[in-house]
Motif scaffolding. Structure first.
Motif, mmCIF file in Angstrom:
data_model
loop_
_atom_site.group_PDB
_atom_site.id
_atom_site.type_symbol
_atom_site.label_atom_id
_atom_site.label_comp_id
_atom_site.label_asym_id
_atom_site.label_seq_id
_atom_site.Cartn_x
_atom_site.Cartn_y
_atom_site.Cartn_z
ATOM 1 N N ALA A 1 -4.447 2.686 4.988
ATOM 2 C CA ALA A 1 -3.364 1.806 4.562
ATOM 3 C C ALA A 1 -3.483 0.440 5.231
ATOM 4 O O ALA A 1 -3.370 -0.609 4.592
ATOM 5 C CB ALA A 1 -2.007 2.440 4.887
ATOM 6 N N VAL A 2 -3.724 0.450 6.533
ATOM 7 C CA VAL A 2 -3.823 -0.804 7.280
ATOM 8 C C VAL A 2 -5.104 -1.555 6.930
ATOM 9 O O VAL A 2 -5.109 -2.790 6.860
ATOM 10 C CB VAL A 2 -3.721 -0.509 8.792
ATOM 11 C CG1 VAL A 2 -4.039 -1.751 9.611
ATOM 12 C CG2 VAL A 2 -2.321 -0.001 9.130
ATOM 13 N N GLU A 3 -6.172 -0.830 6.697
ATOM 14 C CA GLU A 3 -7.437 -1.467 6.310
ATOM 15 C C GLU A 3 -7.283 -2.235 5.005
ATOM 16 O O GLU A 3 -7.874 -3.303 4.827
ATOM 17 C CB GLU A 3 -8.532 -0.414 6.173
ATOM 18 C CG GLU A 3 -9.235 -0.064 7.475
ATOM 19 C CD GLU A 3 -10.165 -1.174 7.910
ATOM 20 O OE1 GLU A 3 -11.222 -1.364 7.285
ATOM 21 O OE2 GLU A 3 -9.823 -1.874 8.892
ATOM 22 N N ALA A 4 -6.489 -1.699 4.082
ATOM 23 C CA ALA A 4 -6.280 -2.380 2.808
ATOM 24 C C ALA A 4 -5.614 -3.739 3.027
ATOM 25 O O ALA A 4 -5.929 -4.718 2.344
ATOM 26 C CB ALA A 4 -5.431 -1.515 1.881
ATOM 27 N N VAL A 5 -4.708 -3.797 3.987
ATOM 28 C CA VAL A 5 -4.061 -5.064 4.318
ATOM 29 C C VAL A 5 -5.060 -5.999 4.993
ATOM 30 O O VAL A 5 -5.144 -7.191 4.663
ATOM 31 C CB VAL A 5 -2.842 -4.833 5.238
ATOM 32 C CG1 VAL A 5 -2.224 -6.160 5.653
ATOM 33 C CG2 VAL A 5 -1.803 -3.959 4.539
ATOM 34 N N LEU B 1 8.570 -3.244 -7.180
ATOM 35 C CA LEU B 1 7.501 -3.559 -6.236
ATOM 36 C C LEU B 1 6.132 -3.389 -6.887
ATOM 37 O O LEU B 1 5.960 -2.576 -7.802
ATOM 38 C CB LEU B 1 7.589 -2.662 -5.000
ATOM 39 C CG LEU B 1 8.858 -2.769 -4.151
ATOM 40 C CD1 LEU B 1 8.750 -1.849 -2.947
ATOM 41 C CD2 LEU B 1 9.115 -4.198 -3.714
ATOM 42 N N GLU B 2 5.168 -4.129 -6.385
ATOM 43 C CA GLU B 2 3.789 -4.010 -6.864
ATOM 44 C C GLU B 2 2.997 -3.162 -5.864
ATOM 45 O O GLU B 2 2.820 -3.553 -4.709
ATOM 46 C CB GLU B 2 3.138 -5.385 -6.995
ATOM 47 C CG GLU B 2 1.691 -5.319 -7.462
ATOM 48 C CD GLU B 2 1.021 -6.676 -7.520
ATOM 49 O OE1 GLU B 2 -0.209 -6.708 -7.735
ATOM 50 O OE2 GLU B 2 1.716 -7.692 -7.335
ATOM 51 N N PHE B 3 2.551 -2.004 -6.322
ATOM 52 C CA PHE B 3 1.821 -1.097 -5.451
ATOM 53 C C PHE B 3 0.323 -1.135 -5.757
ATOM 54 O O PHE B 3 -0.081 -1.233 -6.914
ATOM 55 C CB PHE B 3 2.326 0.340 -5.605
ATOM 56 C CG PHE B 3 3.714 0.549 -5.053
ATOM 57 C CD1 PHE B 3 3.922 0.626 -3.688
ATOM 58 C CD2 PHE B 3 4.809 0.665 -5.894
ATOM 59 C CE1 PHE B 3 5.198 0.816 -3.171
ATOM 60 C CE2 PHE B 3 6.086 0.851 -5.398
ATOM 61 C CZ PHE B 3 6.280 0.927 -4.028
ATOM 62 N N THR B 4 -0.476 -1.015 -4.693
ATOM 63 C CA THR B 4 -1.924 -0.946 -4.847
ATOM 64 C C THR B 4 -2.346 0.525 -4.912
ATOM 65 O O THR B 4 -1.516 1.411 -5.100
ATOM 66 C CB THR B 4 -2.621 -1.645 -3.674
ATOM 67 O OG1 THR B 4 -2.308 -0.936 -2.453
ATOM 68 C CG2 THR B 4 -2.157 -3.090 -3.546
ATOM 69 N N GLU B 5 -3.609 0.780 -4.718
ATOM 70 C CA GLU B 5 -4.110 2.157 -4.732
ATOM 71 C C GLU B 5 -3.551 2.939 -3.547
ATOM 72 O O GLU B 5 -3.373 2.391 -2.442
ATOM 73 C CB GLU B 5 -5.643 2.145 -4.667
ATOM 74 C CG GLU B 5 -6.277 3.512 -4.791
ATOM 75 C CD GLU B 5 -7.800 3.441 -4.817
ATOM 76 O OE1 GLU B 5 -8.439 4.493 -4.655
ATOM 77 O OE2 GLU B 5 -8.335 2.333 -4.989
ATOM 78 N N VAL B 6 -3.280 4.219 -3.757
ATOM 79 C CA VAL B 6 -2.723 5.078 -2.706
ATOM 80 C C VAL B 6 -3.692 5.208 -1.544
ATOM 81 O O VAL B 6 -4.896 5.407 -1.734
ATOM 82 C CB VAL B 6 -2.396 6.479 -3.273
ATOM 83 C CG1 VAL B 6 -2.050 7.452 -2.154
ATOM 84 C CG2 VAL B 6 -1.253 6.392 -4.272
ATOM 85 N N ALA B 7 -3.162 5.084 -0.325
ATOM 86 C CA ALA B 7 -3.941 5.325 0.894
ATOM 87 C C ALA B 7 -3.522 6.677 1.466
ATOM 88 O O ALA B 7 -2.335 6.958 1.595
ATOM 89 C CB ALA B 7 -3.696 4.221 1.914
ATOM 90 N N VAL C 1 0.850 -1.190 0.000
ATOM 91 C CA VAL C 1 0.000 0.000 0.000
ATOM 92 C C VAL C 1 0.888 1.243 0.000
ATOM 93 O O VAL C 1 1.624 1.473 0.969
ATOM 94 C CB VAL C 1 -0.919 0.055 1.229
ATOM 95 C CG1 VAL C 1 -1.882 1.241 1.111
ATOM 96 C CG2 VAL C 1 -1.690 -1.235 1.389
ATOM 97 N N PRO C 2 0.866 2.066 -1.055
ATOM 98 C CA PRO C 2 1.663 3.299 -1.056
ATOM 99 C C PRO C 2 0.913 4.433 -0.362
ATOM 100 O O PRO C 2 -0.316 4.377 -0.210
ATOM 101 C CB PRO C 2 1.829 3.595 -2.546
ATOM 102 C CG PRO C 2 0.543 3.092 -3.147
ATOM 103 C CD PRO C 2 0.147 1.872 -2.330
ATOM 104 N N ARG C 3 1.640 5.435 0.075
ATOM 105 C CA ARG C 3 1.051 6.645 0.639
ATOM 106 C C ARG C 3 1.267 7.807 -0.322
ATOM 107 O O ARG C 3 2.128 7.763 -1.201
ATOM 108 C CB ARG C 3 1.680 6.954 1.991
ATOM 109 C CG ARG C 3 1.403 5.889 3.039
ATOM 110 C CD ARG C 3 -0.080 5.783 3.409
ATOM 111 N NE ARG C 3 -0.588 7.069 3.821
ATOM 112 C CZ ARG C 3 -0.420 7.579 5.046
ATOM 113 N NH1 ARG C 3 0.234 6.882 5.961
ATOM 114 N NH2 ARG C 3 -0.911 8.772 5.354
#
Length: 231
Positions: free
Chosen positions: A149-153, A137-143, A111-113
């Protein structure tokens, strides 16, 4: 410097769960606008708020916040005070292989910021120090917040985040510490005596903050209120 009247009662900068809790519980009257430390510092300089929460690391000196603040806010009537030291590291789900460091993020969804955040700046700095190529690295949608960020995990949308221990624990996730960072408050000197700030400071100094961190984890508030930089 600007007068306190020119600054609206808004807390800018980086979201901190403990500070946010104190703002709500103290009913101090501060509104919040969280979009990262760099954004908050820029808005503070423009007079858009009374106070800004910052965690900006300086690669050359190894200091937190002071180099960034002194560079752009030396002409303002402001003071930088310590709020807390926080544990930041890798957040992941229970049952997954525990990452030992940033190099173990290869092959995982991260999760990127947002670029305006101190977290993104620190992550890139540490990655460069470890020789980690972010292009691999494979990045998901920006938090845009620690919680997002933690919720995405937690929801399985990502495998890891560079987040706070307190947020990881509150969401039932695992945590591998990487760095201790200093979260500080840049405050307009005249606004320090406004009721919104005095209520917040009094609440934090009352012992309620110390009681709360036992449930949060990952915080050290021994330095709370100490002056770090004086314009």
């Amino acid at each position: 410097g600007r007068t306190a009247a020119a600054r609206p009662p808004i807390l800018l900068g980086s979201h901190d769960p403990l500070l946010d809790w104190a703002v709500r519980q103290s009913r101090c009257g501060l509104a919040t606008f969280y979009d990262g430390s760099l954004d908050g510092l820029d808005r503070f300089v423009r007079g858009e708020g009374m106070i800004a929460g910052l965690h900006i690391h300086d690669t050359e000196t190894g200091q937190w916040n002071i180099p960034a603040v002194s560079e752009v806010a030396s002409g303002l009537n402001a003071v930088l005070v310590c709020f807390a030291d926080r544990q930041r590291g890798l957040v992941y789900r229970s049952g997954d292989v525990a990452p030992q460091g940033l190099s173990d993020l290869v092959g995982r969804r991260i999760v990127p910021r947002q670029p305006e955040s101190g977290t993104d700046r620190l992550f890139r700095e540490l990655a460069a120090k470890d020789g980690l190529d972010l292009a691999g690295l494979e990045f998901t949608e920006v938090a845009r917040t620690e919680d997002d960020a933690v919720e995405a995990v937690r929801h399985g949308e990502a495998d890891a985040a560079f987040g706070l221990e307190s947020v990881a624990r509150s969401h039932g996730l695992e945590f591998r510490p990487v760095v201790t960072e200093r979260f500080a408050l840049l405050v307009d000197r005249k606004a320090w005596f406004e009721p919104q700030i005095t209520r917040l400071v009094a609440f934090c100094a009352s012992g309620r903050l110390a009681g709360r961190i036992q449930g949060f984890g990952g915080y050290d508030i021994d330095g709370f209120g100490s002056v770090l930089w004086n314009a």
